[in-house]
Design an enzyme around this catalytic site. Sequence first.
Site, PDB file in Angstrom:
ATOM      1  N   ALA A  38     -16.084 -18.121 -46.012  1.00 33.04           N
ATOM      2  CA  ALA A  38     -16.024 -19.192 -45.040  1.00 33.04           C
ATOM      3  C   ALA A  38     -14.552 -19.566 -44.841  1.00 33.04           C
ATOM      4  CB  ALA A  38     -16.801 -20.402 -45.562  1.00 33.04           C
ATOM      5  N   GLU A  79     -14.578 -19.861 -61.124  1.00 32.44           N
ATOM      6  CA  GLU A  79     -14.723 -19.767 -59.673  1.00 32.44           C
ATOM      7  C   GLU A  79     -13.692 -18.767 -59.179  1.00 32.44           C
ATOM      8  OE1 GLU A  79     -16.318 -19.517 -57.019  1.00 32.44           O
ATOM      9  OE2 GLU A  79     -16.898 -21.615 -56.721  1.00 32.44           O
ATOM     10  N   HIS A 134     -22.019 -13.379 -57.955  1.00 30.78           N
ATOM     11  CA  HIS A 134     -22.104 -14.287 -59.100  1.00 30.78           C
ATOM     12  C   HIS A 134     -23.208 -13.910 -60.087  1.00 30.78           C
ATOM     13  CE1 HIS A 134     -19.288 -16.932 -57.177  1.00 30.78           C
ATOM     14  NE2 HIS A 134     -20.108 -17.393 -56.259  1.00 30.78           N
ATOM     15  N   HIS A 174     -26.115 -19.167 -54.992  1.00 30.25           N
ATOM     16  CA  HIS A 174     -25.907 -18.250 -53.866  1.00 30.25           C
ATOM     17  C   HIS A 174     -25.301 -16.944 -54.368  1.00 30.25           C
ATOM     18  CE1 HIS A 174     -22.031 -20.255 -54.480  1.00 30.25           C
ATOM     19  NE2 HIS A 174     -21.490 -19.143 -54.041  1.00 30.25           N
ATOM     20  N   LYS A 199     -16.179 -10.347 -56.555  1.00 27.77           N
ATOM     21  CA  LYS A 199     -15.414 -11.450 -57.175  1.00 27.77           C
ATOM     22  C   LYS A 199     -16.370 -12.555 -57.604  1.00 27.77           C
ATOM     23  CE  LYS A 199     -14.796 -13.578 -52.720  1.00 27.77           C
ATOM     24  NZ  LYS A 199     -15.649 -14.749 -52.964  1.00 27.77           N
ATOM     25  N   CYS A 240     -13.347 -19.174 -49.023  1.00 27.78           N
ATOM     26  CA  CYS A 240     -12.951 -17.833 -49.451  1.00 27.78           C
ATOM     27  C   CYS A 240     -11.937 -17.192 -48.509  1.00 27.78           C
ATOM     28  CB  CYS A 240     -14.183 -16.976 -49.669  1.00 27.78           C
ATOM     29  SG  CYS A 240     -15.077 -17.543 -51.153  1.00 27.78           S
ATOM     30  N   ASP A 292     -16.751 -11.828 -47.517  1.00 28.04           N
ATOM     31  CA  ASP A 292     -18.059 -12.431 -47.844  1.00 28.04           C
ATOM     32  C   ASP A 292     -19.044 -12.561 -46.676  1.00 28.04           C
ATOM     33  OD1 ASP A 292     -16.618 -12.699 -50.172  1.00 28.04           O
ATOM     34  OD2 ASP A 292     -16.923 -14.853 -50.410  1.00 28.04           O
ATOM     35  N   ASP A 300     -18.966 -12.157 -52.656  1.00 22.30           N
ATOM     36  CA  ASP A 300     -19.183 -13.165 -53.674  1.00 22.30           C
ATOM     37  C   ASP A 300     -20.310 -12.576 -54.528  1.00 22.30           C
ATOM     38  OD1 ASP A 300     -17.996 -15.678 -54.223  1.00 22.30           O
ATOM     39  OD2 ASP A 300     -19.770 -16.763 -53.515  1.00 22.30           O
ATOM     40  N   SER A 335     -20.440 -22.671 -60.608  1.00 23.72           N
ATOM     41  CA  SER A 335     -20.382 -23.441 -59.353  1.00 23.72           C
ATOM     42  C   SER A 335     -21.772 -23.866 -58.874  1.00 23.72           C
ATOM     43  CB  SER A 335     -19.711 -22.618 -58.255  1.00 23.72           C
ATOM     44  OG  SER A 335     -20.573 -21.589 -57.770  1.00 23.72           O
TER      45      SER A 335
END
Length: 195
Positions: free
Chosen positions: A138, A110, A57, A78, A103, A142, A17, A55, A63
């Site tokens: 982070a 999540e 989304h 985000h 993902k 993740c 990420d 990431d 989330s």
Amino acid sequence: MEDALKVQATDALIVVDVQKDFCPRGAMAVEKGDEVVPVLNALTPKFGCVVFTRDWHPPNHCSFSEEPEFKDESWPPHCVADTPGAAFHDDLRLPSHAVIIDKGTEPDAEAYSGFEGTELTERLRERGIARVFVGGLATDYCVKNTVLDALEAGFETVLVEDACRGIDIPPGTVVESVAEMRQAGALVVRAEDVK
Ligand code: VGL
Ligand code: ZN
């Protein structure tokens, strides 16, 4: 001092990420998140197999919160798929053979780990990978969940600690996360130990 580790053909690097939204000025900036970029760029050429997770989304991801508390289920919006914030950091160098894993693509689930709801295990196994090195963002979300799932899947797992930055809310969360990964069986090294 950790032992030096020589990269083998059966090793993969998983870069977690490293996206604009997690770097300074991003929608969900991790402090000094961009500092991982040169560290990872130096590691990438050592590996024949390199995976970059994103990431990724939908705009209505479960989330997302308008009053984010920076904890599970309560993040600022985000890394919405195909938006500028979801792009990799501009300076991150991806080799042409890089494997990209998206993902968190389902609205109602999540997925911190690169293994969750993805084909990452199969992609690594079909390449004969036995050991994974992990860095990125982070540390406390993740990266941690990717490391724990890699161990669970039976990969020897190495956390490259200085190739990661964390959210660290409350302070101490990053230190606890590293301890948890080590406890679960991860080896913790510094990038300079990876030869
Ligand atoms: C992450 C929280 C929410 C991460 C992603 O990449 O660590 N953390 N989504
Ligand atoms: Zn997310």
